[in-house]
Design an enzyme around this catalytic site. Structure first.
Site, PDB file in Angstrom:
ATOM      1  CG  HIS A  86      -2.992   2.563  -1.886  1.00 18.12           C
ATOM      2  ND1 HIS A  86      -2.983   2.508  -0.500  1.00 18.12           N
ATOM      3  CD2 HIS A  86      -4.082   1.867  -2.276  1.00 18.12           C
ATOM      4  CE1 HIS A  86      -4.018   1.793  -0.087  1.00 18.12           C
ATOM      5  NE2 HIS A  86      -4.701   1.391  -1.134  1.00 18.12           N
ATOM      6  CD  GLN A  89      -2.398  -1.340   2.717  1.00 14.94           C
ATOM      7  OE1 GLN A  89      -3.403  -0.738   3.086  1.00 14.94           O
ATOM      8  NE2 GLN A  89      -1.755  -2.177   3.524  1.00 14.94           N
ATOM      9  CG  ASN A  90       4.137   1.229   2.334  1.00 12.84           C
ATOM     10  OD1 ASN A  90       3.062   1.451   2.883  1.00 12.84           O
ATOM     11  ND2 ASN A  90       5.097   0.534   2.900  1.00 12.84           N
ATOM     12  CG  ASP A 136       7.833   3.803   0.767  1.00 12.30           C
ATOM     13  OD1 ASP A 136       8.024   2.808   0.050  1.00 12.30           O
ATOM     14  OD2 ASP A 136       7.533   3.718   1.980  1.00 12.30           O
TER      15      ASP A 136
HETATM   16  P1  OAD Z   1      -1.411   2.868   8.997  1.00  9.86           P
HETATM   17  O1  OAD Z   1      -0.777   4.108   9.458  1.00  9.86           O
HETATM   18  O2  OAD Z   1      -2.893   2.791   9.023  1.00  9.86           O
HETATM   19  O3  OAD Z   1      -0.882   1.642   9.891  1.00  9.86           O
HETATM   20  C1  OAD Z   1       0.476   1.464  10.126  1.00  9.86           C
HETATM   21  C2  OAD Z   1       0.638   0.144  10.892  1.00  9.86           C
HETATM   22  O4  OAD Z   1       2.016  -0.120  11.012  1.00  9.86           O
HETATM   23  C3  OAD Z   1       0.045   0.157  12.282  1.00  9.86           C
HETATM   24  O5  OAD Z   1      -0.728  -1.016  12.471  1.00  9.86           O
HETATM   25  C4  OAD Z   1       1.282   0.143  13.196  1.00  9.86           C
HETATM   26  O6  OAD Z   1       1.072  -0.569  14.403  1.00  9.86           O
HETATM   27  C5  OAD Z   1       2.275  -0.578  12.320  1.00  9.86           C
HETATM   28  N1  OAD Z   1       3.687  -0.257  12.588  1.00  9.86           N
HETATM   29  C6  OAD Z   1       4.241   0.953  12.852  1.00  9.86           C
HETATM   30  N2  OAD Z   1       5.576   0.847  12.971  1.00  9.86           N
HETATM   31  C7  OAD Z   1       5.873  -0.455  12.770  1.00  9.86           C
HETATM   32  C8  OAD Z   1       7.086  -1.213  12.770  1.00  9.86           C
HETATM   33  N3  OAD Z   1       8.283  -0.632  12.984  1.00  9.86           N
HETATM   34  N4  OAD Z   1       7.016  -2.545  12.541  1.00  9.86           N
HETATM   35  C9  OAD Z   1       5.816  -3.144  12.318  1.00  9.86           C
HETATM   36  N5  OAD Z   1       4.645  -2.487  12.313  1.00  9.86           N
HETATM   37  C10 OAD Z   1       4.665  -1.169  12.527  1.00  9.86           C
HETATM   38  O7  OAD Z   1      -0.808   2.537   7.566  1.00  9.86           O
HETATM   39  P2  OAD Z   1      -1.391   1.574   6.431  1.00  9.86           P
HETATM   40  O8  OAD Z   1      -2.020   0.364   7.010  1.00  9.86           O
HETATM   41  O9  OAD Z   1      -0.322   1.394   5.441  1.00  9.86           O
HETATM   42  O10 OAD Z   1      -3.804   5.075   1.705  1.00  9.86           O
HETATM   43  O11 OAD Z   1      -2.512   2.490   5.806  1.00  9.86           O
HETATM   44  C11 OAD Z   1      -3.227   2.029   4.684  1.00  9.86           C
HETATM   45  C12 OAD Z   1      -3.553   3.166   3.770  1.00  9.86           C
HETATM   46  O12 OAD Z   1      -4.197   4.207   4.515  1.00  9.86           O
HETATM   47  C13 OAD Z   1      -2.351   3.882   3.143  1.00  9.86           C
HETATM   48  O13 OAD Z   1      -1.867   3.230   1.990  1.00  9.86           O
HETATM   49  C14 OAD Z   1      -2.905   5.231   2.814  1.00  9.86           C
HETATM   50  C15 OAD Z   1      -3.624   5.481   4.115  1.00  9.86           C
HETATM   51  O14 OAD Z   1      -4.647   6.400   4.092  1.00  9.86           O
HETATM   52  C16 OAD Z   1      -3.956   6.069   0.817  1.00  9.86           C
HETATM   53  O15 OAD Z   1      -3.373   7.133   0.919  1.00  9.86           O
HETATM   54  C17 OAD Z   1      -4.902   5.722  -0.304  1.00  9.86           C
END
Ligand code: OAD
Length: 255
Positions: free
Chosen positions: A123, A105-106, A108
């Site tokens: 995305h 979903q990243n 980057d």
């Molecule tokens: P989120 O910010 O919703 O979730 C990040 C997750 O990573 C959380 O569950 C954290 O607990 C976990 N996390 C943080 N640091 C970590 C680490 N060092 N090791 C393991 N886990 C860790 O991000 P996404 O799930 O990617 O979409 O969000 C999904 C989508 O929502 C994104 O692609 C973006 C956003 O709105 C769009 O922009 C369309």
């Protein structure tokens, strides 16, 4: 490392080491240790910005300058960022099996930078831009863009080549992701809050098709309910250990 966690990593490795087809569904948490803020954690991007101001087609129509300010700042932040051990571990896993896809979903591009070859970007990506009139995508990797960048072809204002809220994923991208999810014998769900659909649904899709699902996150997410195994800790620590164990089981050494 805590002995119980070490045992869980060993158990997970035993369970998934034989899988020849593996998919990793990744989210912002996989890049957190590279210094990129996530979206929903404390200090995450959606704490400082409202989705409806910067990440919808309506926002871009209403105030393209603000939207570009947000994306140009994200591009600038990305300029000096490097992949972390979690990205490299996934790239290494791909060398151990015959079919490995990263479904991310990243936006980057850090999986590519770490050497992953089969990366499905659900995305879009932050480096390219798109013209809605001529449908061209232009690679602008590491270029610093104008405040309001224009299409090289038709002069219209271009947009970031990312999927915004309220937009569909590209059909071919979704087809590739769902095929990988249905085909895999093991799906790793890494660093995602697993709340944004349709991406989050790929884990259930894999599970329904018979895959083992391994959740890797700092904390419990909705993916836990469908995961066979959950490992809690930083992906940049857990994934390298898991891959090392998988390598040792498959090839009888830990090199
Ligand atoms: P989120 O910010 O919703 O979730 C990040 C997750 O990573 C959380 O569950 C954290 O607990 C976990 N996390 C943080 N640091 C970590 C680490 N060092 N090791 C393991 N886990 C860790 O991000 P996404 O799930 O990617 O979409 O969000 C999904 C989508 O929502 C994104 O692609 C973006 C956003 O709105 C769009 O922009 C369309």
């Amino acid at each position: 490392m805590d002995k119980t966690l070490q045992r869980s990593i060993d158990d997970a490795a035993q369970q998934v080491a034989a899988a020849e087809s593996v998919a990793a569904l990744t989210g912002a948490g996989v890049s957190a240790e590279s210094g990129i803020p996530t979206f929903r954690d404390c200090g995450g991007l959606w704490e400082d910005f409202r989705v409806q101001d910067v990440a919808t087609p309506e926002a871009f129509q209403r105030n393209p300058r603000l939207v570009w300010k947000f994306y140009n700042a994200r591009r600038t932040n990305l300029a000096d960022v490097r992949p972390n051990p979690a990205h490299f571990a996934l790239a290494e896993w791909a060398t151990l099996v015959s079919d490995f896809h990263v479904i991310t979903q990243n936006v980057d591009r850090l999986h590519h930078a770490a050497g992953s070859r089969h990366v499905i970007e659900l995305h879009g990506d932050l480096w390219s831009v798109r013209c809605d009139r001529c449908c061209e995508v232009f690679d602008r990797t590491r270029e610093s863009l104008a405040e309001m960048p224009e299409c090289d072809r038709c002069g219209r204002l271009v947009r970031p080549n990312v999927v915004w809220f309220g937009e569909e994923l590209a059909t071919d991208v979704w087809a590739a992701a769902s095929a990988a999810a249905r085909r895999c014998e093991c799906m790793l769900v890494v660093g995602t809050s697993a709340v944004v659909h349709p991406a989050a649904g790929l884990a259930s899709m894999a599970r329904d098709a018979g895959a083992d699902v391994v959740e890797i996150n700092l904390e419990e997410t909705p993916a836990r309910s469908i995961a066979n195994l959950s490992l809690y800790g930083p992906a940049g620590v857990l994934l390298p250990q898991l891959v090392a164990r998988v390598r040792a089981i498959r090839f009888g050494d830990a090199s």
